[in-house]
Design an enzyme around this catalytic site. Structure first.
Site, PDB file in Angstrom:
ATOM      1  N   ARG A   3       0.841  -1.208   0.000  1.00  0.00           N
ATOM      2  CA  ARG A   3       0.000   0.000   0.000  1.00  0.00           C
ATOM      3  C   ARG A   3       0.872   1.252   0.000  1.00  0.00           C
ATOM      4  NH1 ARG A   3      -4.006   0.164  -2.538  1.00  0.00           N
ATOM      5  NH2 ARG A   3      -3.898  -1.996  -3.172  1.00  0.00           N
ATOM      6  N   HIS A  53      12.469  -4.173  -3.699  1.00  0.00           N
ATOM      7  CA  HIS A  53      11.412  -3.887  -4.677  1.00  0.00           C
ATOM      8  C   HIS A  53      10.528  -2.786  -4.111  1.00  0.00           C
ATOM      9  CE1 HIS A  53       8.260  -4.330  -7.595  1.00  0.00           C
ATOM     10  NE2 HIS A  53       8.714  -5.465  -8.104  1.00  0.00           N
ATOM     11  N   TYR A  66       4.486  -1.991  -5.490  1.00  0.00           N
ATOM     12  CA  TYR A  66       4.024  -1.990  -6.882  1.00  0.00           C
ATOM     13  C   TYR A  66       2.830  -1.065  -7.080  1.00  0.00           C
ATOM     14  CZ  TYR A  66       1.147  -5.622  -4.753  1.00  0.00           C
ATOM     15  OH  TYR A  66       0.331  -6.316  -3.899  1.00  0.00           O
ATOM     16  N   HIS A 106       8.559  -0.705 -10.783  1.00  0.00           N
ATOM     17  CA  HIS A 106       7.780  -0.764 -12.017  1.00  0.00           C
ATOM     18  C   HIS A 106       7.710   0.658 -12.567  1.00  0.00           C
ATOM     19  CE1 HIS A 106       5.430  -4.557 -10.476  1.00  0.00           C
ATOM     20  NE2 HIS A 106       6.733  -4.734 -10.555  1.00  0.00           N
ATOM     21  N   GLU A 138      12.022  -2.266 -14.096  1.00  0.00           N
ATOM     22  CA  GLU A 138      11.625  -3.645 -14.398  1.00  0.00           C
ATOM     23  C   GLU A 138      10.961  -3.710 -15.771  1.00  0.00           C
ATOM     24  OE1 GLU A 138       9.564  -5.717 -11.277  1.00  0.00           O
ATOM     25  OE2 GLU A 138       9.110  -7.434 -12.567  1.00  0.00           O
ATOM     26  N   ASP A 183      12.270  -9.465 -16.104  1.00  0.00           N
ATOM     27  CA  ASP A 183      11.316 -10.434 -15.560  1.00  0.00           C
ATOM     28  C   ASP A 183      10.903 -11.366 -16.688  1.00  0.00           C
ATOM     29  OD1 ASP A 183       8.684 -11.587 -14.913  1.00  0.00           O
ATOM     30  OD2 ASP A 183       8.711 -10.286 -13.153  1.00  0.00           O
ATOM     31  N   HIS A 186       7.238 -11.354 -17.590  1.00  0.00           N
ATOM     32  CA  HIS A 186       6.838 -10.087 -18.206  1.00  0.00           C
ATOM     33  C   HIS A 186       7.349  -9.956 -19.646  1.00  0.00           C
ATOM     34  CE1 HIS A 186       6.485  -8.026 -13.974  1.00  0.00           C
ATOM     35  NE2 HIS A 186       5.684  -9.067 -14.110  1.00  0.00           N
ATOM     36  N   HIS A 220      14.154 -11.615 -12.710  1.00  0.00           N
ATOM     37  CA  HIS A 220      13.040 -12.260 -12.011  1.00  0.00           C
ATOM     38  C   HIS A 220      12.695 -13.527 -12.767  1.00  0.00           C
ATOM     39  CE1 HIS A 220      11.396  -8.295 -10.056  1.00  0.00           C
ATOM     40  NE2 HIS A 220      12.420  -8.821  -9.393  1.00  0.00           N
ATOM     41  N   ASP A 250       0.505 -10.748 -17.357  1.00  0.00           N
ATOM     42  CA  ASP A 250       1.234 -10.706 -16.092  1.00  0.00           C
ATOM     43  C   ASP A 250       0.634 -11.633 -15.035  1.00  0.00           C
ATOM     44  OD1 ASP A 250       2.957 -10.154 -14.076  1.00  0.00           O
ATOM     45  OD2 ASP A 250       2.433  -8.033 -13.873  1.00  0.00           O
ATOM     46  N   HIS A 268       1.940 -14.882 -13.079  1.00  0.00           N
ATOM     47  CA  HIS A 268       3.111 -15.738 -12.865  1.00  0.00           C
ATOM     48  C   HIS A 268       2.698 -17.188 -12.615  1.00  0.00           C
ATOM     49  CE1 HIS A 268       5.545 -12.037 -11.238  1.00  0.00           C
ATOM     50  NE2 HIS A 268       4.887 -11.774 -12.355  1.00  0.00           N
ATOM     51  N   GLU A 271       9.552 -15.135  -8.180  1.00  0.00           N
ATOM     52  CA  GLU A 271       8.318 -14.471  -7.725  1.00  0.00           C
ATOM     53  C   GLU A 271       7.132 -15.336  -8.131  1.00  0.00           C
ATOM     54  OE1 GLU A 271       8.904 -10.949 -10.192  1.00  0.00           O
ATOM     55  OE2 GLU A 271       9.141  -9.778  -8.357  1.00  0.00           O
TER      56      GLU A 271
END
Ligand code: FE
Ligand code: FE
Ligand code: ZN
Length: 278
Positions: free
Chosen positions: A37, A67, A70, A107, A142, A176, A179, A211, A224, A226, A256
């Site tokens: 958040r 990281h 996001y 990102h 990324e 990634d 991605h 990643h 996206d 995973h 991830e």
């Protein structure tokens, strides 16, 4: 040397993450700098950071990957959202000084209807506002899947951002695998072709972290989602080639995948076998 690890919860601090990584057979890891958040981060405990640095040195850890949350968006059409991203990232870079020499991945953002060019300009503006010559962290863009209005799914877009950053030597890229495949680069079928393209457009010297994720969707899907290693469209052979590729040696490789800790331990062991270790 294979530096392999997974994403870990940062709630108990650096030393706890380092010990968890060791227990999983990892010698690197990734963590969120604060909860997703993006609210106020816990103060860094300098004794904890020092204890982790000693553990990492003792056990030969590779670079570790911080990281950014996001949920931040440095190229939102909303100015307050952009300012929040800038403040969050600037604060994170201060905190990273407790574990110098590592990388901070984020990102690039979603342009939310403003267009890619405006997005690129705002991302670069953010980076130019937060980077200082004294920081000892490399900030990574990324590679993104190209979901919605995400910026950074094309290598050309990442290059454009890098070109506009004044302190360019503080910058790198995190690739990634889910991605890039979702973005349309056939990393599973043609790893050499994709890395050659990366080198031509961005430069392999910019590549500082990977990643490792399989993808629930085929090349170019822009979704996206995973998947565990070997259980998606990339497949196990793609990961054998990835962990052994000469251009990727020495880079931190972070899982991830949707997994719990025992699942991560198994994937780490699998990737070590694929790399030819015991
Ligand atoms: Fe990410
Ligand atoms: Fe990722
Ligand atoms: Zn993703």
């Amino acid at each position: 040397m294979l530096y392999i690890g997974c994403h870990l919860s940062s709630s108990d601090g650096f030393l706890a993450m380092g010990k968890t990584a060791l227990a999983l057979g990892a010698n690197t890891f990734q963590f969120f700098t604060r909860n997703p958040r993006g609210s106020k981060a816990k103060a860094i405990d300098s004794a904890d950071a020092a204890a982790f640095r000693a553990l990492a040195a003792e056990h030969g850890f590779g670079t570790i990957v911080a990281h950014a949350p996001y949920t931040i968006n440095p190229c939102s059409k909303d100015q307050h959202t952009r300012e929040f991203a800038r403040m969050t990232m600037a604060d994170d870079l201060q905190r990273m000084e407790y574990i110098p020499g590592n990388v901070y991945n984020f990102h690039p953002g979603s342009h939310t209807g403003q267009g890619v060019e405006t997005g690129i300009a705002q991302i670069a503006e953010t980076l130019n506002a937060i980077l200082t010559p004294d920081i000892r962290t490399t900030v990574l863009l990324e590679t993104m899947a190209g979901k919605g209005s995400e910026v950074g799914s094309r290598f050309e877009e990442l290059r454009e951002i890098l070109d506009r950053v004044t302190l360019g030597d503080k910058m790198g890229v995190c690739l990634d695998t889910c991605h890039v495949s979702d973005a349309g680069y056939d990393i599973a079928g043609d790893i050499d072709g994709v890395l050659t393209e990366f080198d031509k457009i961005i430069g392999l010297h910019r590549l500082r972290a990977v990643h490792l994720n399989d993808s629930l969707n085929p090349v170019g899907a822009h979704k996206d989602r995973h998947a565990p290693i070997g259980e998606g469209y990339l497949g196990i052979d793609a990961f054998r080639r990835l962990v052994s590729h000469p251009a990727l040696q020495g880079l931190p490789m972070v899982l991830e995948t949707p997994n719990d800790l025992p699942g991560y331990a198994e994937e780490i062991a699998l990737l070590r076998r694929l790399h030819g270790e015991q």
